[in-house]
Design an enzyme around this catalytic site. Structure first.
Site, PDB file in Angstrom:
ATOM      1  N   SER A 184       0.811  -1.207   0.000  1.00 58.27           N
ATOM      2  CA  SER A 184       0.000   0.000   0.000  1.00 58.27           C
ATOM      3  C   SER A 184       0.857   1.275   0.000  1.00 58.27           C
ATOM      4  O   SER A 184       1.616   1.501  -0.926  1.00 58.27           O
ATOM      5  CB  SER A 184      -0.950  -0.054   1.195  1.00 58.27           C
ATOM      6  OG  SER A 184      -1.854   0.997   1.163  1.00 58.27           O
ATOM      7  N   HIS A 389      -7.617  -5.358   0.444  1.00 59.25           N
ATOM      8  CA  HIS A 389      -6.384  -4.608   0.688  1.00 59.25           C
ATOM      9  C   HIS A 389      -5.589  -5.117   1.897  1.00 59.25           C
ATOM     10  O   HIS A 389      -4.365  -5.143   1.871  1.00 59.25           O
ATOM     11  CB  HIS A 389      -6.760  -3.144   0.898  1.00 59.25           C
ATOM     12  CG  HIS A 389      -5.626  -2.195   0.746  1.00 59.25           C
ATOM     13  ND1 HIS A 389      -5.045  -1.935  -0.467  1.00 59.25           N
ATOM     14  CD2 HIS A 389      -4.944  -1.442   1.642  1.00 59.25           C
ATOM     15  CE1 HIS A 389      -4.067  -1.051  -0.312  1.00 59.25           C
ATOM     16  NE2 HIS A 389      -3.976  -0.745   0.957  1.00 59.25           N
TER      17      HIS A 389
END
Ligand code: NAG
Length: 413
Positions: A184, A389
């Site tokens: 990320s 995610h």
């Protein structure tokens, strides 16, 4: 449990309520003892590594060019590999609100830090400025109200923190190159580094992006959409809240996690929802027993500017520098709008692993980035529809779904 859109809204409201409450109450609640909790609850990164009998080195006061003092954690070798000279170095970098804990908190069987050490790598885990282990500066005080300490976004993490840590690791291990794995924001800041300081491209064997984030105009995360809605016309508001710590009372959130999120607690679903809110909805890959362990060290701190910078990218559809508003932009950048990061300068080999149910890294945005990077070597879309995610860190099936591909890549470079 399935989530429809009204459930998602409920979770949005819940998260914002928790944030507000945590800002109001300054005192952490007394949360000991909880005999039925997972035994790893409450352990710091160092304690976790020690508990599982892996070697741990703590490297402190790594100074950036702008005076931040960072801490890195190293697992120099594993239980199945043993010490040796010149082991290949892997540098792992966490995402927004996370820390080096990301790479160890699922225990030795499922955490990347332990797994890599056992495979014979020398593992170095970074900690960005403003997170638990890197809340230090040669002169600025992070705890002072509206401290200039918090005047940074992931631009500065990429421009100063990563170069300082990479230089430190390479000089300490006397090596010329390292592997870089980022999750990320750990990918965003890498792209910033390599475009702003291209000399660092030559220090990378291969960069593996887990859930890559650069372009963001298709991302679905409601929390980020919420922040993004306040950006733009309300420039003065950005100015107003720009320099501050996001979620100041981290210890309090940790206590909430222990009490409300443990097994059998009626709020565990809500805790799972809060985690899904950041990462994307999926009830299958998150092991709920591990939530209190995760919440021991996460969230680990961030500056509001990190979120605002992402919000700006959502609104602009570009991957560019922080928008200070017209006049400040003219002074800082010599142009009305902030300049875009020059992706052509990212010449290090980049591999990407991404997924469909990722609320922060939408597949369209990832694929656009992949096309624009000059040295893409590998791109893999995880063939599991609901992979989100945060599953990149904590999924039950993380080894077959993600890490086996990471290990293969490391062998090739
Ligand atoms: C979830 O975590 C607990 C505690 O570590 C473990 O005993 C259990 O096997 C895990 N469940 C799955 C599905 O991995």
């Amino acid at each position: 449990m399935r989530y429809d859109s009204s459930t998602k809204e409920m979770f949005t409201i819940t998260l914002l309520t928790i944030i507000s409450i945590s800002c109001v109450f300054a005192q952490p609640i007394n949360s000991e003892p909880f005999a039925d909790l997972h035994p790893d609850v409450g352990l710091s990164v160092i304690e976790l590594i020690q508990k599982y009998k892996y070697p741990i080195e703590r490297h402190r006061n790594i100074e950036t060019d702008d005076g931040y003092l960072l801490e890195m954690h190293r697992i120099p070798y594993g239980l199945k590999s043993g010490p040796a000279e010149n082991k290949p170095v892997v540098f792992v970098m966490h995402g927004l609100l996370s820390s080096s804990a990301d790479w160890v908190n699922m225990g030795p069987e499922k955490s990347l830090g332990f797994l890599l050490a056992d495979l014979g790598y020398d593992v170095w885990m970074g900690n960005a400025r403003g997170t638990t282990y890197s809340r230090n500066h040669i002169s600025l005080d992070p705890d002072k109200y509206k401290s200039d300490f918090w005047d940074f976004s992931w631009n500065e993490i990429g421009e100063y923190d990563l170069p300082a840590m990479i230089d430190y690791v390479l000089s300490y291990t006397k090596q010329e190159k390292l592997f870089y794995i980022g999750h990320s924001q750990g990918t965003t800041s890498f792209y910033v580094m390599c475009s702003e300081k291209p000399a660092y491209n030559n220090k990378i064997r291969v960069m593996i992006s887990l859930a890559p984030v650069a372009y963001m105009d298709h991302m679905e995360n409601p929390l980020f959409r919420f922040v993004a809605a306040f950006d733009g016309p309300l420039e003065f508001l950005t100015q107003l809240i720009g320099i501050a710590e996001f979620l100041p009372d981290i210890e309090f959130l940790g206590s909430i996690g222990k009490v409300f999120c443990k097994d059998g607690a009626i709020f565990q679903e809500v805790c799972a929802g809060v985690i899904f809110l950041i990462g994307g909805f999926d009830s299958e890959q998150l092991n709920r027993t591990m939530i209190p362990v995760i919440m021991t060290n996460t969230p680990a701190g961030a500056a509001t500017k990190q979120l605002l910078h992402y919000a700006q990218d959502i609104n602009s559809g570009e991957f560019r520098k922080y928008d200070y508003g017209l006049i400040q932009n003219l002074i800082k950048y010599g142009s009305v709008s902030p300049p875009s990061y020059n992706l052509n300068k990212i010449t290090a080999p980049v591999a990407m692993i991404y997924s469909k149910n990722d609320w922060l890294a939408a597949t369209v945005d990832v694929e656009r980035l992949a096309i624009e990077l000059p040295n893409m070597v590998y791109k893999y879309l995880i063939p599991f529809e609901k992979f989100n995610h945060l599953d990149f860190l904590w999924a039950v099936d993380i080894i077959p779904l993600v890490y086996n591909y990471v290990f293969d890549l490391l062998k090739q470079y």
